[in-house]
Design a protein around this motif. Structure first.
Motif, PDB file in Angstrom:
ATOM      1  N   VAL A   4     -31.985 -24.361 -32.699  1.00 56.33           N
ATOM      2  CA  VAL A   4     -32.660 -24.459 -31.398  1.00 56.33           C
ATOM      3  C   VAL A   4     -33.537 -25.708 -31.344  1.00 56.33           C
ATOM      4  CG1 VAL A   4     -34.376 -23.373 -29.892  1.00 56.33           C
ATOM      5  CG2 VAL A   4     -32.605 -21.981 -30.965  1.00 56.33           C
ATOM      6  N   VAL A   5     -34.272 -25.952 -32.425  1.00 58.12           N
ATOM      7  CA  VAL A   5     -35.117 -27.144 -32.462  1.00 58.12           C
ATOM      8  C   VAL A   5     -34.268 -28.405 -32.368  1.00 58.12           C
ATOM      9  CG1 VAL A   5     -36.716 -28.462 -33.911  1.00 58.12           C
ATOM     10  CG2 VAL A   5     -36.952 -25.996 -33.724  1.00 58.12           C
ATOM     11  N   GLY A   6     -33.107 -28.404 -33.047  1.00 52.97           N
ATOM     12  CA  GLY A   6     -32.224 -29.565 -32.985  1.00 52.97           C
ATOM     13  C   GLY A   6     -31.687 -29.807 -31.588  1.00 52.97           C
ATOM     14  N   LEU A   7     -31.327 -28.737 -30.872  1.00 48.97           N
ATOM     15  CA  LEU A   7     -30.830 -28.885 -29.511  1.00 48.97           C
ATOM     16  C   LEU A   7     -31.912 -29.420 -28.584  1.00 48.97           C
ATOM     17  CD1 LEU A   7     -28.705 -25.621 -29.114  1.00 48.97           C
ATOM     18  CD2 LEU A   7     -27.863 -27.972 -29.295  1.00 48.97           C
ATOM     19  N   ILE A   8     -33.131 -28.936 -28.767  1.00 49.59           N
ATOM     20  CA  ILE A   8     -34.235 -29.423 -27.935  1.00 49.59           C
ATOM     21  C   ILE A   8     -34.497 -30.903 -28.213  1.00 49.59           C
ATOM     22  CG2 ILE A   8     -36.718 -29.214 -27.523  1.00 49.59           C
ATOM     23  CD1 ILE A   8     -36.441 -26.230 -28.041  1.00 49.59           C
ATOM     24  N   ALA A   9     -34.497 -31.266 -29.520  1.00 56.70           N
ATOM     25  CA  ALA A   9     -34.747 -32.666 -29.875  1.00 56.70           C
ATOM     26  C   ALA A   9     -33.663 -33.592 -29.334  1.00 56.70           C
ATOM     27  CB  ALA A   9     -34.831 -32.795 -31.398  1.00 56.70           C
ATOM     28  N   ALA A  10     -32.404 -33.084 -29.268  1.00 52.72           N
ATOM     29  CA  ALA A  10     -31.315 -33.915 -28.758  1.00 52.72           C
ATOM     30  C   ALA A  10     -31.277 -33.949 -27.234  1.00 52.72           C
ATOM     31  CB  ALA A  10     -29.981 -33.399 -29.302  1.00 52.72           C
ATOM     32  N   GLY A  11     -31.518 -32.793 -26.622  1.00 49.78           N
ATOM     33  CA  GLY A  11     -31.410 -32.721 -25.170  1.00 49.78           C
ATOM     34  C   GLY A  11     -32.633 -33.207 -24.425  1.00 49.78           C
ATOM     35  N   GLY A  12     -33.830 -33.130 -25.089  1.00 50.49           N
ATOM     36  CA  GLY A  12     -35.054 -33.551 -24.418  1.00 50.49           C
ATOM     37  C   GLY A  12     -35.027 -35.000 -23.960  1.00 50.49           C
ATOM     38  N   PRO A  13     -34.703 -35.953 -24.828  1.00 53.71           N
ATOM     39  CA  PRO A  13     -34.650 -37.356 -24.390  1.00 53.71           C
ATOM     40  C   PRO A  13     -33.598 -37.594 -23.300  1.00 53.71           C
ATOM     41  CG  PRO A  13     -34.767 -37.242 -26.779  1.00 53.71           C
ATOM     42  CD  PRO A  13     -34.551 -35.834 -26.294  1.00 53.71           C
ATOM     43  N   TRP A  14     -32.479 -36.870 -23.373  1.00 50.12           N
ATOM     44  CA  TRP A  14     -31.446 -37.046 -22.350  1.00 50.12           C
ATOM     45  C   TRP A  14     -31.966 -36.593 -20.987  1.00 50.12           C
ATOM     46  CZ3 TRP A  14     -28.822 -33.968 -18.886  1.00 50.12           C
ATOM     47  CH2 TRP A  14     -27.682 -34.537 -18.297  1.00 50.12           C
ATOM     48  N   VAL A  15     -32.622 -35.429 -20.948  1.00 52.07           N
ATOM     49  CA  VAL A  15     -33.174 -34.941 -19.677  1.00 52.07           C
ATOM     50  C   VAL A  15     -34.268 -35.870 -19.185  1.00 52.07           C
ATOM     51  CG1 VAL A  15     -34.436 -33.046 -18.590  1.00 52.07           C
ATOM     52  CG2 VAL A  15     -32.579 -32.552 -20.192  1.00 52.07           C
ATOM     53  N   GLY A  16     -35.130 -36.340 -20.122  1.00 53.85           N
ATOM     54  CA  GLY A  16     -36.194 -37.255 -19.710  1.00 53.85           C
ATOM     55  C   GLY A  16     -35.646 -38.543 -19.136  1.00 53.85           C
ATOM     56  N   GLY A  17     -34.591 -39.089 -19.731  1.00 54.01           N
ATOM     57  CA  GLY A  17     -33.988 -40.309 -19.187  1.00 54.01           C
ATOM     58  C   GLY A  17     -33.355 -40.088 -17.826  1.00 54.01           C
ATOM     59  N   TRP A  18     -32.711 -38.925 -17.674  1.00 52.52           N
ATOM     60  CA  TRP A  18     -32.099 -38.605 -16.375  1.00 52.52           C
ATOM     61  C   TRP A  18     -33.161 -38.520 -15.289  1.00 52.52           C
ATOM     62  CZ3 TRP A  18     -32.336 -34.414 -12.978  1.00 52.52           C
ATOM     63  CH2 TRP A  18     -31.310 -34.360 -12.039  1.00 52.52           C
ATOM     64  N   VAL A  19     -34.296 -37.874 -15.598  1.00 53.36           N
ATOM     65  CA  VAL A  19     -35.397 -37.774 -14.623  1.00 53.36           C
ATOM     66  C   VAL A  19     -35.969 -39.154 -14.341  1.00 53.36           C
ATOM     67  CG1 VAL A  19     -37.726 -36.865 -14.239  1.00 53.36           C
ATOM     68  CG2 VAL A  19     -35.960 -35.397 -15.252  1.00 53.36           C
ATOM     69  N   MET A  20     -36.113 -39.971 -15.362  1.00 53.49           N
ATOM     70  CA  MET A  20     -36.674 -41.312 -15.183  1.00 53.49           C
ATOM     71  C   MET A  20     -35.788 -42.169 -14.281  1.00 53.49           C
ATOM     72  SD  MET A  20     -37.640 -44.058 -18.168  1.00 53.49           S
ATOM     73  CE  MET A  20     -38.271 -45.671 -17.765  1.00 53.49           C
ATOM     74  N   ASP A  21     -34.457 -42.063 -14.452  1.00 50.04           N
ATOM     75  CA  ASP A  21     -33.546 -42.870 -13.638  1.00 50.04           C
ATOM     76  C   ASP A  21     -33.611 -42.504 -12.158  1.00 50.04           C
ATOM     77  OD1 ASP A  21     -32.758 -44.201 -15.865  1.00 50.04           O
ATOM     78  OD2 ASP A  21     -30.983 -42.955 -16.223  1.00 50.04           O
ATOM     79  N   ARG A  22     -33.859 -41.255 -11.873  1.00 53.49           N
ATOM     80  CA  ARG A  22     -33.800 -40.789 -10.494  1.00 53.49           C
ATOM     81  C   ARG A  22     -35.156 -40.634  -9.831  1.00 53.49           C
ATOM     82  NH1 ARG A  22     -29.668 -39.961 -13.200  1.00 53.49           N
ATOM     83  NH2 ARG A  22     -27.568 -39.626 -12.369  1.00 53.49           N
ATOM     84  N   ALA A  23     -36.210 -40.629 -10.622  1.00 51.30           N
ATOM     85  CA  ALA A  23     -37.540 -40.421 -10.042  1.00 51.30           C
ATOM     86  C   ALA A  23     -37.934 -41.583  -9.150  1.00 51.30           C
ATOM     87  CB  ALA A  23     -38.580 -40.237 -11.152  1.00 51.30           C
ATOM     88  N   GLY A  24     -37.500 -42.803  -9.527  1.00 51.74           N
ATOM     89  CA  GLY A  24     -37.837 -43.952  -8.688  1.00 51.74           C
ATOM     90  C   GLY A  24     -37.251 -43.833  -7.304  1.00 51.74           C
ATOM     91  N   THR A  25     -36.012 -43.360  -7.207  1.00 52.27           N
ATOM     92  CA  THR A  25     -35.363 -43.182  -5.897  1.00 52.27           C
ATOM     93  C   THR A  25     -36.043 -42.089  -5.099  1.00 52.27           C
ATOM     94  OG1 THR A  25     -33.278 -43.864  -6.896  1.00 52.27           O
ATOM     95  CG2 THR A  25     -33.168 -42.759  -4.776  1.00 52.27           C
ATOM     96  N   TRP A  26     -36.422 -40.988  -5.845  1.00 57.11           N
ATOM     97  CA  TRP A  26     -37.048 -39.875  -5.136  1.00 57.11           C
ATOM     98  C   TRP A  26     -38.432 -40.223  -4.607  1.00 57.11           C
ATOM     99  CZ3 TRP A  26     -35.912 -36.140  -9.778  1.00 57.11           C
ATOM    100  CH2 TRP A  26     -34.529 -35.889  -9.820  1.00 57.11           C
ATOM    101  N   GLY A  27     -39.223 -40.971  -5.401  1.00 61.98           N
ATOM    102  CA  GLY A  27     -40.637 -41.100  -5.065  1.00 61.98           C
ATOM    103  C   GLY A  27     -41.081 -42.446  -4.574  1.00 61.98           C
ATOM    104  N   GLU A  28     -40.139 -43.323  -4.183  1.00 59.99           N
ATOM    105  CA  GLU A  28     -40.544 -44.659  -3.727  1.00 59.99           C
ATOM    106  C   GLU A  28     -41.449 -44.579  -2.501  1.00 59.99           C
ATOM    107  OE1 GLU A  28     -36.990 -46.815  -3.073  1.00 59.99           O
ATOM    108  OE2 GLU A  28     -36.725 -47.388  -5.190  1.00 59.99           O
ATOM    109  N   ARG A  29     -41.229 -43.582  -1.671  1.00 58.60           N
ATOM    110  CA  ARG A  29     -42.017 -43.483  -0.432  1.00 58.60           C
ATOM    111  C   ARG A  29     -43.128 -42.456  -0.543  1.00 58.60           C
ATOM    112  NH1 ARG A  29     -36.700 -43.653   0.948  1.00 58.60           N
ATOM    113  NH2 ARG A  29     -36.657 -41.386   1.230  1.00 58.60           N
ATOM    114  N   TRP A  30     -43.331 -41.888  -1.762  1.00 53.09           N
ATOM    115  CA  TRP A  30     -44.363 -40.873  -1.952  1.00 53.09           C
ATOM    116  C   TRP A  30     -45.622 -41.500  -2.539  1.00 53.09           C
ATOM    117  CZ3 TRP A  30     -41.141 -36.452  -4.668  1.00 53.09           C
ATOM    118  CH2 TRP A  30     -40.128 -36.044  -3.790  1.00 53.09           C
ATOM    119  N   THR A  31     -46.749 -41.236  -1.909  1.00 47.72           N
ATOM    120  CA  THR A  31     -48.037 -41.732  -2.390  1.00 47.72           C
ATOM    121  C   THR A  31     -48.968 -40.550  -2.626  1.00 47.72           C
ATOM    122  OG1 THR A  31     -47.767 -43.780  -1.137  1.00 47.72           O
ATOM    123  CG2 THR A  31     -49.990 -43.246  -1.911  1.00 47.72           C
ATOM    124  N   LEU A  32     -49.556 -40.499  -3.790  1.00 49.44           N
ATOM    125  CA  LEU A  32     -50.473 -39.406  -4.144  1.00 49.44           C
ATOM    126  C   LEU A  32     -51.822 -39.605  -3.461  1.00 49.44           C
ATOM    127  CD1 LEU A  32     -49.617 -39.100  -7.945  1.00 49.44           C
ATOM    128  CD2 LEU A  32     -48.776 -37.696  -6.049  1.00 49.44           C
TER     129      LEU A  32
END
Length: 310
Positions: free
Chosen positions: A1-29
């Motif tokens: 389980v720890v190995g799957l998390i260590a392998a899948g965590g960076p992949w999910v983080g990269g996927w979110v990073m690639d798409r967050a810019g498109t999602w939040g370009e017009r969002w201001t906190l």
């Protein structure tokens, strides 16, 4: 389980990073910052903790075959995820290791990390066939402390068949729990000189005034230089100024050079600041006469007659 998390965590983080810019370009906190991938990762982390990890941990139970006392869930609270993984690995090592050295190292790491939720596992290791493992478990329990750990150490100290009583006394010295005072006082009368000496030092570290009279009587009656040395040190840590009248006669009559130094230092600690006389004594041993100049006047009239004999 720890190995799957260590392998899948960076992949999910990269996927979110690639798409967050498109999602939040017009969002201001509210404070003016632009929405970024980091905000998305934080929300995702919170969601996983609350809706996946917490419900899963709440379902953890001991198996039906375990003793009733051990069936309640033990859900640890970790501040450092790397330490959490290390602790879980150490518990797994204790359960599966086939060599005493590997198991003992894992037990000591649990003590260094003060893994309170592992106390019951460590208590079970007190019955391990290997003395090395038993001593490691005693050391770890002393480092962790707490009600359950101290109670187990007291029981082990009172066991006449225990072969780790010296290690137990040292562990109780580190735990400094007043509940162990009675057991340590009883251990002063044991025939094992090392256990008695370590028990005296533990009583001094705990600092409970109940032990002062027993320690004074032990200092007057014992013929063991090691126990007398430990008792004098303990009385100094307790701060009983009247104990000087028991320490000085023993200091003047002993021919043991090491015992003279220890008892002299105990008198100095009682009359001055703790540790002050030790610095003087070390200086005096290295360069005779140099330490006398800096010795406080408050206790020179009692200690100077013993300096040159020390």
């Amino acid at each position: 389980v720890v190995g799957l998390i260590a392998a899948g965590g960076p992949w999910v983080g990269g996927w979110v990073m690639d798409r967050a810019g498109t999602w939040g370009e017009r969002w201001t906190l509210p404070l003016g910052a632009t929405w970024s991938f980091f905000h998305s990762l934080v929300l995702l982390h919170v969601a996983v903790c609350w809706f996946a990890a917490a419900p899963a941990l709440s379902c953890v139970r001991r198996s039906a075959g375990m003793p009733a006392k051990a069936r309640e869930p033990r859900i640890p609270a970790f501040g450092n995820p790397l330490r959490a993984l290390t602790t879980i690995y150490d518990l797994w090592t204790i359960a599966t290791a086939q060599t005493t050295s590997v198991r003992a190292r894992a037990i000591r790491r649990l003590g260094e990390n003060r893994a309170e939720f592992a106390v019951r596992d460590l208590i079970r290791e007190l019955d391990d066939p290997s003395p090395e493992v038993r001593e490691a478990a005693v050391w770890a329990l002393g480092r962790i402390g707490g009600d359950e750990a101290v109670a187990a150490l007291i029981e082990e100290l009172q066991d006449p068949h225990s072969d780790v009583s010296v290690a137990v006394a040292r562990a109780l010295r580190h735990a400094r729990d007043p509940r162990s005072v009675d057991a340590l006082i009883s251990a002063l009368e044991t025939s094992d000189r090392e256990t008695a000496a370590e028990s005296a030092r533990a009583l001094g570290a705990i600092g409970d005034p109940r032990s002062s009279d027993v320690l004074r009587e032990t200092l007057k009656t014992t013929r063991d230089p090691r126990l007398a040395s430990a008792t004098g040190e303990a009385l100094a840590r307790l701060g009983r100024i009247d104990a000087i009248y028991d320490i000085l006669p023993r200091l003047k009559t002993t021919s043991n050079a090491i015992l003279r130094r220890t008892l002299s230092m105990a008198v100095g600690d009682l009359l001055g600041k703790p540790g002050e006389y030790y610095r003087f004594l070390v200086t005096e041993m290295e360069t005779p006469g140099l330490g006398v100049e800096s010795l406080p006047v408050s206790y020179t009239h009692l200690t100077l007659p013993t300096i040159y004999s020390v």
